[in-house]
Scaffold this active site. Structure first.
Site, PDB file in Angstrom:
ATOM      1  N   ARG A 186       0.848  -1.199   0.000  1.00 22.18           N
ATOM      2  CA  ARG A 186       0.000   0.000   0.000  1.00 22.18           C
ATOM      3  C   ARG A 186       0.887   1.254   0.000  1.00 22.18           C
ATOM      4  O   ARG A 186       0.612   2.229  -0.654  1.00 22.18           O
ATOM      5  CB  ARG A 186      -0.951   0.011   1.206  1.00 22.18           C
ATOM      6  CG  ARG A 186      -1.826   1.245   1.177  1.00 22.18           C
ATOM      7  CD  ARG A 186      -2.863   1.415   2.293  1.00 22.18           C
ATOM      8  NE  ARG A 186      -3.038   0.347   3.219  1.00 22.18           N
ATOM      9  CZ  ARG A 186      -2.411   0.284   4.404  1.00 22.18           C
ATOM     10  NH1 ARG A 186      -1.582   1.233   4.776  1.00 22.18           N
ATOM     11  NH2 ARG A 186      -2.640  -0.725   5.205  1.00 22.18           N
TER      12      ARG A 186
ATOM     13  N   TYR B  51     -14.158  19.236 -14.772  1.00 16.65           N
ATOM     14  CA  TYR B  51     -14.604  17.845 -14.919  1.00 16.65           C
ATOM     15  C   TYR B  51     -15.713  17.579 -13.876  1.00 16.65           C
ATOM     16  O   TYR B  51     -15.571  17.964 -12.707  1.00 16.65           O
ATOM     17  CB  TYR B  51     -13.409  16.899 -14.711  1.00 16.65           C
ATOM     18  CG  TYR B  51     -13.835  15.476 -14.517  1.00 16.65           C
ATOM     19  CD1 TYR B  51     -14.585  14.812 -15.486  1.00 16.65           C
ATOM     20  CD2 TYR B  51     -13.526  14.785 -13.365  1.00 16.65           C
ATOM     21  CE1 TYR B  51     -15.010  13.501 -15.294  1.00 16.65           C
ATOM     22  CE2 TYR B  51     -13.944  13.467 -13.168  1.00 16.65           C
ATOM     23  CZ  TYR B  51     -14.683  12.842 -14.141  1.00 16.65           C
ATOM     24  OH  TYR B  51     -15.111  11.561 -13.946  1.00 16.65           O
TER      25      TYR B  51
ATOM     26  N   ASP C  49      -4.731  20.767 -12.691  1.00  9.13           N
ATOM     27  CA  ASP C  49      -5.126  19.493 -13.296  1.00  9.13           C
ATOM     28  C   ASP C  49      -4.671  19.546 -14.755  1.00  9.13           C
ATOM     29  O   ASP C  49      -5.213  20.288 -15.566  1.00  9.13           O
ATOM     30  CB  ASP C  49      -6.659  19.339 -13.180  1.00  9.13           C
ATOM     31  CG  ASP C  49      -7.166  18.030 -13.790  1.00  9.13           C
ATOM     32  OD1 ASP C  49      -6.458  17.441 -14.615  1.00  9.13           O
ATOM     33  OD2 ASP C  49      -8.311  17.629 -13.456  1.00  9.13           O
TER      34      ASP C  49
ATOM     35  N   LYS D 293      -6.058   8.883 -18.823  1.00 11.34           N
ATOM     36  CA  LYS D 293      -6.228   9.523 -20.129  1.00 11.34           C
ATOM     37  C   LYS D 293      -4.940   9.435 -20.953  1.00 11.34           C
ATOM     38  O   LYS D 293      -4.493   8.362 -21.253  1.00 11.34           O
ATOM     39  CB  LYS D 293      -6.709  10.963 -19.913  1.00 11.34           C
ATOM     40  CG  LYS D 293      -7.879  11.075 -18.908  1.00 11.34           C
ATOM     41  CD  LYS D 293      -9.103  10.371 -19.417  1.00 11.34           C
ATOM     42  CE  LYS D 293     -10.305  10.244 -18.508  1.00 11.34           C
ATOM     43  NZ  LYS D 293     -10.312  10.640 -17.155  1.00 11.34           N
TER      44      LYS D 293
HETATM   45  C1  LIG Z   1      -9.853  16.737 -16.266  1.00 10.55           C
HETATM   46  C2  LIG Z   1     -10.098  15.498 -15.437  1.00 10.55           C
HETATM   47  N1  LIG Z   1      -9.692  15.472 -14.160  1.00 10.55           N
HETATM   48  C3  LIG Z   1      -9.895  14.395 -13.378  1.00 10.55           C
HETATM   49  C4  LIG Z   1     -10.548  13.273 -13.854  1.00 10.55           C
HETATM   50  C5  LIG Z   1     -10.797  12.109 -12.935  1.00 10.55           C
HETATM   51  O1  LIG Z   1      -9.930  11.040 -13.210  1.00 10.55           O
HETATM   52  P1  LIG Z   1     -10.299   9.480 -13.057  1.00 10.55           P
HETATM   53  O2  LIG Z   1     -11.459   9.202 -13.949  1.00 10.55           O
HETATM   54  O3  LIG Z   1      -9.033   8.793 -13.463  1.00 10.55           O
HETATM   55  O4  LIG Z   1     -10.639   9.250 -11.620  1.00 10.55           O
HETATM   56  C6  LIG Z   1     -10.989  13.247 -15.179  1.00 10.55           C
HETATM   57  C7  LIG Z   1     -11.725  12.074 -15.697  1.00 10.55           C
HETATM   58  O5  LIG Z   1     -12.393  12.124 -16.698  1.00 10.55           O
HETATM   59  C8  LIG Z   1     -10.766  14.404 -15.991  1.00 10.55           C
HETATM   60  O6  LIG Z   1     -11.187  14.451 -17.258  1.00 10.55           O
END
Ligand SMILES: Cc1ncc(COP(=O)(O)O)c(C=O)c1O
Length: 383
Positions: A48, A100, A172, A197
């Protein structure tokens, strides 16, 4: 010696396996590690907290973002959650008004109930960010380009504001990837990724990441990472490490196809609006030119005179693009944000920032660009 991006993508964090000489980092599928006597071990106690496959990945992620420390998580949301654990009741977070949907949800439905206040501002305006700061503001959370309307925030300008008021600043970087922009170089304290992604790039893993430079902050985050346990398994770490080796090659192809698709859609009689930061009339174009190396593979469109039913009909007709959530994989995807990725945002809130019922978001993959255009032609032509 400081290596260039492609060399780091293939080698950083990785050495031939000390036990066997294996060139590819082995998948250390183990939860625990033998100790010679209590507390006497080789740096690994329990997976972990630490695992050699994950450690190699974290080294590579850190190198690609020009940071010192990398942390990998079981999802992007687990990475976000770990940052939010730094906050205390009464703290305020300044964040973007186009985010998001899952980030919006964890802010408003999870952390708001613990007394943390989230203030949504237009982060494409650094002055608006500064004006919204109060003595309670402890964190600025910026997404750029935003999901799904591809608004740009000036990372360096907001970085100056964060520095002036000594506020923790997180970017982000999921939509751009480290190939296109490096927020730590522009004043961010932490870079966050949904590694699901572009970083992984093959739509077969869900993972998140944080990269940063400050050691004390790293130790604090590592504490929550280990204490709360949102860490990924070694198989997934291996897959993302493998995906990273082609990030630069994939990103070039995503950008080339993104441009082709955006230019085809612009001015198409069935398309009212195209969001793509490469257009000179995109409101964030100059910022994109300043802080990004290219414009990426994400393109959003508003369909002309299409209600929800017609938008659904169109979204379901693609043959090369696949109707699915997510983005950043080698295959092209089409998504209907209002009901899919951003369905957790109230209608009036999402519509106020342009996430309307006739908006489609395209994650342009790396198939042959001509086939992608032909697919769009057949879908839009049949209306
Ligand atoms: C810009 C952005 N941030 C965070 C996330 C969240 O990531 P995860 O789906 O890997 O938990 C996403 C998911 O689509 C995203 O597009």
């Amino acid at each position: 010696m400081e290596y260039k991006f492609a060399t780091k993508a293939i080698h950083a964090g990785q050495e031939a396996d000390p036990a066997t000489g294996a060139v590819m980092t082995p998948i250390y599928q183990t939860s625990t590690y033998k100790q010679a006597s209590p507390g006497e071990h080789k740096g690994f106690e329990y997976s972990r907290g630490t695992n050699p496959t994950r450690q190699a990945l974290e080294g590579c992620l850190a190198a690609l973002e020009n940071g010192k420390f990398g942390l990998a998580f079981a999802s992007g949301m687990a990475a976000t959650d770990t940052v939010l654990r730094l906050l205390k009741p009464g703290d305020e977070v300044l964040t973007g008004d186009d985010l998001y949907g899952g980030s919006y949800r964890i802010f408003t439905k999870v952390y708001a109930q613990y007394g943390i206040n989230f203030v949504f501002v237009d982060t494409s305006d650094a002055h608006a960010v500064e004006e919204a700061i109060t003595e309670k503001t402890k964190l600025i959370w910026v997404e750029t380009p935003t999901n799904p309307t591809l608004k740009l925030a000036d990372i360096a300008a907001i970085g100056e504001v964060a520095k002036k008021y000594e506020i923790l600043y997180v970017v982000d970087n999921t939509f751009a990837s480290p190939y296109l922009q490096n927020p730590l170089d522009l004043g961010a304290d932490i870079v966050m990724h949904s590694a699901t992604k572009y970083l992984n790039g093959h739509s077969d893993v869900v993972m998140g990441a944080l990269v940063l430079n400050d050691e004390a902050l790293y130790k604090q985050l590592w504490f929550y990472y280990n204490a709360c346990g949102g860490t990924p398994g070694p198989q997934d770490a291996f897959l993302v490490l493998r995906g990273l080796k082609t990030l630069h090659v994939r990103m070039r192809a995503h950008c080339e196809n993104g441009r082709k698709v955006a230019e085809f859609l612009k001015g198409h009689p069935k398309v009212e609006r195209v969001y793509w930061p490469g257009f000179s009339d995109h409101p964030g174009h100059e910022i994109a030119q300043k802080q990004m190396r290219d414009f990426g593979g994400m393109v959003s469109i508003v369909l002309k005179d299409a209600d929800l039913q017609e938008t659904f009909r169109i979204a379901s007709r693609f043959k090369v693009f696949t109707l699915a959530e997510s983005l950043g994989g080698v295959e092209s995807l089409v998504n209907h944000p209002a009901t899919m990725t951003h369905g957790s945002i109230p209608k009036e809130v999402r519509e106020s920032v342009g996430v309307v019922d006739n908006l489609l978001r395209l994650s342009v993959g790396i198939e042959d660009g001509d086939d992608l255009i032909a697919d769009l032609e057949q879908v839009l032509g049949e209306r």
